[in-house]
Design an enzyme around this catalytic site. Structure first.
Site, short mmCIF file in Angstrom:
data_model
loop_
_atom_site.label_atom_id
_atom_site.label_comp_id
_atom_site.label_asym_id
_atom_site.label_seq_id
_atom_site.Cartn_x
_atom_site.Cartn_y
_atom_site.Cartn_z
CG ASP A 87 -1.35 -19.87 3.14
OD1 ASP A 87 -0.50 -19.27 4.11
OD2 ASP A 87 -0.75 -20.89 2.64
CG ASP A 108 -7.56 -4.51 2.27
OD1 ASP A 108 -8.80 -4.71 2.92
OD2 ASP A 108 -7.23 -4.07 1.29
CE1 TYR A 141 -2.77 -3.30 0.84
CE2 TYR A 141 -4.28 -1.72 0.73
CZ TYR A 141 -3.97 -3.07 0.71
OH TYR A 141 -4.70 -3.96 0.66
CE LYS A 201 2.47 -17.69 1.08
NZ LYS A 201 1.70 -19.03 1.30
#
Ligand code: NAP
Length: 493
Positions: free
Chosen positions: A210, A234, A130, A177
């Protein structure tokens, strides 16, 4: 009731914004909280007038004075600068922690009713993808820089732990991640592990993002506080909203060291604009977070109870909730009707609400005072560093088998071509992996013995490559900090 009025900048925003903001303001006024509302504008109209930030100076000045904002959703019209005014506001005032509670609500049917979902997602709000640093490296290959800093990570992770401590929550889950992005998501995880030692009474766990999505769908009540990077946050915070009734109920606060911005998660829902149909609960609950931030704890509790009692009664349901409940939309309450019902219920408590997990509620206290930072020049002076080469990205029609030998020639005596890769996969010298070419290759040059390369040598190398391959487009220095390589390997290297 407070004696001194609080000053709050109120931004009605676009689409349904003015309707939901009016609803929240009416309820706060009815609850007797004294607020001096300073109305300010941002969003679509501002862009159309030619202000490419979408946030006029008068609005910025008002926020500087009030330090607290209640805002409706802002539209980003295409073709007027295209930077979101929401993101601009968050960045202008460095509101680094986006806090989104997801709690089971009475009268709101969901697949998880009765499981006691009561979690808070703390999303880093200014860094990561972002930062919006994007380039087309070739006419057909785009690239977006993912920026994660130790300082940015530390601020939001500390915020999450402090929030958990204040609320008496038992666990903070860090979601990253890091297994794939070792230097960015991995840095966030590392800082989380370091800071968790300062909060021994709170269980700290790390899960891959995930798996967090999977666990949220399977057993959401296992989560307490989740802290995560911007894009991950988000996505999973919208997922969490869906678990407890959807966007009509999702509230949020954006907290910085000096400014806090409260808003519903949903957008301007243009198809409902001006129709008095939209569910204002999300913005009302965001305004409850704002009241806690202002120290108006009793009023916050009263309004929240009135909202929960109204939802529980089910007599004034907006059309989204009627549809979710399988009812007849012709019987739905208007935005105004729902607001009237909440005002009438001020002083009522819901009969059966799942017990709150913490001892207080999300956003109950002002942002965590941050400790003095140790990010001064002395920290960086103490880090031993050297540059051992360059990665050079080249737009080319040549295959790696043709480009590679030429780059070996250009490396000269001072450098060695370590590899050529395509989209992260090593293609020269071949290790048998294949990658569909996209006309962008990256060549890595390093000093033969890992010794420091002087700028003159690095610039000479860059000049030689650029002289033979005018498609060179992007250069990264290869650093070693305190003996550790500060770059990743290619797949297959
Ligand atoms: P949206 O405005 O959130 O609306 C999408 C759909 O979500 C609506 O059509 C409606 O679904 C449902 N919804 C939204 N708010 C609701 C509420 N209060 N109660 C019940 N249902 C609600 O998303 P969008 O259409 O993608 O975005 C529209 C504009 O808003 C865009 O310009 C976007 O950039 C902007 N936006 C701003 C913010 C912000 O200011 N923070 C956030 C997101 C988007 P149904 O059609 O099923 O009824």
């Amino acid at each position: 009731m407070s004696s001194q009025p609080h000053r709050v900048t109120v931004i009605p925003g676009d689409g349904v914004g003015p309707e939901v903001v009016r609803s929240a303001v009416r309820i706060i006024d009815a609850a007797g909280v004294r607020i001096e509302w300073e109305e300010a504008e941002a969003g679509a109209e501002v862009f159309r007038r030619g202000d490419t930030s979408g946030v006029p100076q008068a609005t910025r000045d008002s926020i500087e004075r009030s330090r607290v904002v209640l805002k409706g959703p802002l539209e980003t019209p295409v073709g007027f600068g295209e930077k979101s005014a929401n993101v601009t506001l968050r960045k202008l005032f460095e509101t680094y922690a986006n806090v989104r509670p997801a709690r089971e609500l009475p009268g709101v049917p969901t697949r998880y009713a009765g499981e006691g979902i009561d979690l808070i997602i703390v999303r880093e709000n200014v860094e990561d993808l972002y930062a919006g640093i994007e380039h087309m490296e070739t006419p057909d290959v785009g690239q977006c820089l993912k920026v994660i800093s130790r300082k940015g990570s530390e601020k939001v992770i500390r915020y999450a732990f402090e929030l958990a401590r204040r609320e008496g929550r038992a666990k903070v889950t860090c979601a990253t991640k890091a297994n794939i992005m070792k230097l960015t998501e991995g840095l966030f995880k590392k800082v989380f592990e370091e800071l968790s030692a300062e909060y021994p009474e709170i269980a700290a766990e790390h899960l891959i993002i995930d798996n967090v999505a999977h666990q949220l769908a399977k057993d959401p009540a296992q989560f307490d506080v989740i802290v995560t990077t911007n894009l991950n946050g988000d996505i999973i915070s919208d997922l969490a909203s869906g678990l407890v009734g959807g966007l009509g109920f999702a509230s949020s606060g954006n907290y910085g060291d000096s400014v806090a911005i409260f808003e519903a998660v949903h957008g301007s829902a243009p198809k409902y604009a001006g129709k008095d149909l939209i569910n204002p609960t999300a913005l009302i609950l965001s305004s409850v977070m704002m009241l806690r931030h202002l120290g108006e704890l009793a009023a916050a509790e009263r309004i929240e109870d009135a909202v929960l009692a109204t939802l529980e009664e089910g007599r004034a349901m907006t059309q989204d909730l009627v549809r979710q409940s399988g009812g007849d939309v012709d019987t739905a309450a208007s935005t105004t009707g729902f607001t009237d019902a909440v005002i009438a219920n001020l002083g009522k408590r819901p009969a059966a609400v799942a017990p709150k997990r913490g001892t207080a509620l999300a956003g109950a206290v002002p942002p965590t005072p941050m400790p003095a930072w140790s990010y001064g020049p002395e920290r960086y002076a103490a880090i031993e560093r050297r540059t051992i080469g360059l990665d050079i990205f080249i737009e080319t029609d040549l295959s790696a088998d043709v480009l590679g030998p030429d780059l070996e020639r250009l490396a000269g005596a001072g450098f060695r071509l370590e590899f050529v890769e395509s989209r992260g996969t090593k293609v020269y010298p071949s290790v048998g992996l294949s990658s569909d070419g996209v006309r962008l290759l990256r060549a890595r040059f390093v000093t033969p013995d890992g010794a420091a390369a002087l700028d003159a040598a690095l610039l000479g190398l860059q000049g030689r490559v650029a002289g033979s391959h005018p498609g060179w487009t992007h250069v990264e220095k290869l650093h070693v900090f305190d003996g550790a390589e500060a770059f990743t390997k290619a797949q297959g290297q």
